[in-house]
Enzyme design. Structure first.
Site, mmCIF file in Angstrom:
data_model
loop_
_atom_site.group_PDB
_atom_site.id
_atom_site.type_symbol
_atom_site.label_atom_id
_atom_site.label_comp_id
_atom_site.label_asym_id
_atom_site.label_seq_id
_atom_site.Cartn_x
_atom_site.Cartn_y
_atom_site.Cartn_z
ATOM 1 N N ARG A 53 14.920 10.348 -5.760
ATOM 2 C CA ARG A 53 16.172 10.858 -5.194
ATOM 3 C C ARG A 53 15.994 11.171 -3.714
ATOM 4 O O ARG A 53 16.882 10.899 -2.903
ATOM 5 C CB ARG A 53 16.635 12.102 -5.955
ATOM 6 C CG ARG A 53 17.096 11.810 -7.370
ATOM 7 C CD ARG A 53 17.584 13.062 -8.079
ATOM 8 N NE ARG A 53 18.853 13.529 -7.535
ATOM 9 C CZ ARG A 53 19.393 14.711 -7.811
ATOM 10 N NH1 ARG A 53 18.756 15.547 -8.618
ATOM 11 N NH2 ARG A 53 20.554 15.059 -7.284
ATOM 12 N N CYS A 82 18.025 21.244 -2.516
ATOM 13 C CA CYS A 82 17.871 20.288 -3.622
ATOM 14 C C CYS A 82 19.192 19.531 -3.735
ATOM 15 O O CYS A 82 19.793 19.179 -2.729
ATOM 16 C CB CYS A 82 17.503 21.014 -4.915
ATOM 17 S SG CYS A 82 18.674 22.333 -5.364
#
Length: 280
Positions: free
Chosen positions: A178, A234
Site C-alpha cells: 500500500r 496510515c
C-alpha cells in the site's frame, strides 16, 4: 504510567474500583462483529467502545475515513462509563492492539494519561485461561473534563507545509504494498505522501501479538533521529497509533498523529502523491 500492562497485572486488579476496562474489538468491513463478540464474551467488568460509533466522528468531505470524534461528545461517553482523572483505563482488542491504541491515543490527546493497553489483548487473555463473562457492567457516571494536547495532533495543512522539511519525518504505517502504491483495498487512490518512510505498524509487535520490548523498538526505529519531529499516518488514523505508542516507548519525544491520514490527504485534489520506495 505504564503504556503496556500484562494480563497477570490486570488479573490481580479486576476488582480495583479505580481500574476501568474497555473492550475495543472491531473488525473493518464487519462493523457489528466487535460488539457481537463483546456480547458473547468479554473481560469481567469491561465496557465496549466501537471504533466507528464512539471513537470516530461523522465522515465528511475531508477528515478521512475515521475522523476524530468531537471532544465534548467523546468526553460525555467517557463520563457515562465512569472515567475521570482518578481512573486507570485499560484498553484491549483482538486486532493486535490497533483499536486499543486508538483509544489510548484519544485519551492522551484529551489529557488523560492514565491509560494502558493490555499486552497480547483478548487472544492472550483467552490463551492464559483467565476469566471472562457475558455480564455487562453498570456504570457510575462521573465528570470527565478534556484538556486537549494539540501537540500530539497534525492536520493536513501542517503536513503540506512540512513536506521534505529537514526537521520533520513522515512515517507511513501501512504495509509495503500500500505504501508503494501497488495495491489499495480501502481508498480510491494508491500511493503515499511524498517523502514518507514506511514502517508497517505490525512490526512493533512480536509474532505472538505482544508488544516488543523497548530495546527492540529502539533498534526497529534506529534510522529515525530522535531529535526530529515524527509524524505518523496510515490509511485512516487508526493503525498509525501503535506506531505512535511504539515510538514513545522507544524514547521519541516529538511524535504527532496525522489523524486524517491517507484518506484525508487524497481528499484534496492538489495534494501531491508519490509511489515506489523512499526509505533511503
Amino acid at each position: 504510567m505504564t503504556d503496556i500492562i500484562s494480563p497477570e497485572w490486570l488479573l490481580h486488579h479486576l476488582d480495583d474500583p479505580d481500574v476501568i476496562i474497555i473492550d475495543c474489538r472491531f473488525t473493518l468491513g464487519q462493523p457489528e462483529a466487535g460488539f457481537k463478540a463483546y456480547q458473547q464474551q468479554h473481560l469481567p467488568g469491561a465496557f465496549h467502545l466501537d471504533l466507528e460509533k464512539d471513537l470516530s466522528g461523522p465522515i465528511t468531505d475531508h477528515g478521512g475515513r475515521h475522523p476524530l470524534p468531537n471532544p465534548q461528545k467523546i468526553a460525555k461517553t467517557f463520563e457515562n462509563m465512569g472515567i475521570d482523572e482518578q481512573k486507570h483505563v485499560i484498553a484491549y482488542d483482538d486486532q493486535q492492539g490497533a483499536m486499543a491504541a486508538r483509544l489510548w491515543w484519544l485519551l492522551q490527546y484529551l489529557g488523560h494519561s492514565k491509560v494502558s493497553i493490555l499486552d497480547g489483548g483478548w487472544s492472550k487473555w483467552i490463551e492464559l485461561g483467565y476469566p471472562t463473562t457475558t455480564i455487562q457492567p453498570e456504570a457510575k457516571p462521573t465528570t470527565f473534563t478534556p484538556h486537549l494536547h494539540q501537540e500530539l495532533l497534525a492536520e493536513m495543512e501542517e503536513i503540506r507545509q512540512k513536506l521534505h522539511h529537514p526537521d520533520t519525518i513522515l512515517v507511513d504505517s501501512r504495509d509495503e504494498r500500500r505504501y508503494r502504491g501497488e495495491y489499495e483495498p480501502m481508498d480510491p487512490i494508491a500511493g503515499h505522501i511524498p517523502g514518507a518512510r514506511n514502517y508497517f505498524w505490525q512490526e512493533v509487535l512480536q509474532k505472538q501479538g505482544e508488544w516488543k520490548k523497548t530495546s527492540e523498538l529502539e533498534k526497529h526505529f534506529q534510522a529515525l533521529p530522535k531529535d526530529k519531529e515524527i509524524i505518523v499516518y496510515c490509511g485512516s488514523g487508526v493503525t498509525a497509533t501503535p506506531n505512535f505508542l511504539a515510538l514513545k516507548q522507544a524514547g521519541y519525544k516529538r511524535v504527532k498523529l496525522y489523524a486524517g491520514s491517507w484518506s484525508d490527504w487524497i481528499s484534496y485534489p492538489d495534494n501531491p502523491i508519490a509511489k515506489g520506495e523512499e526509505n533511503g
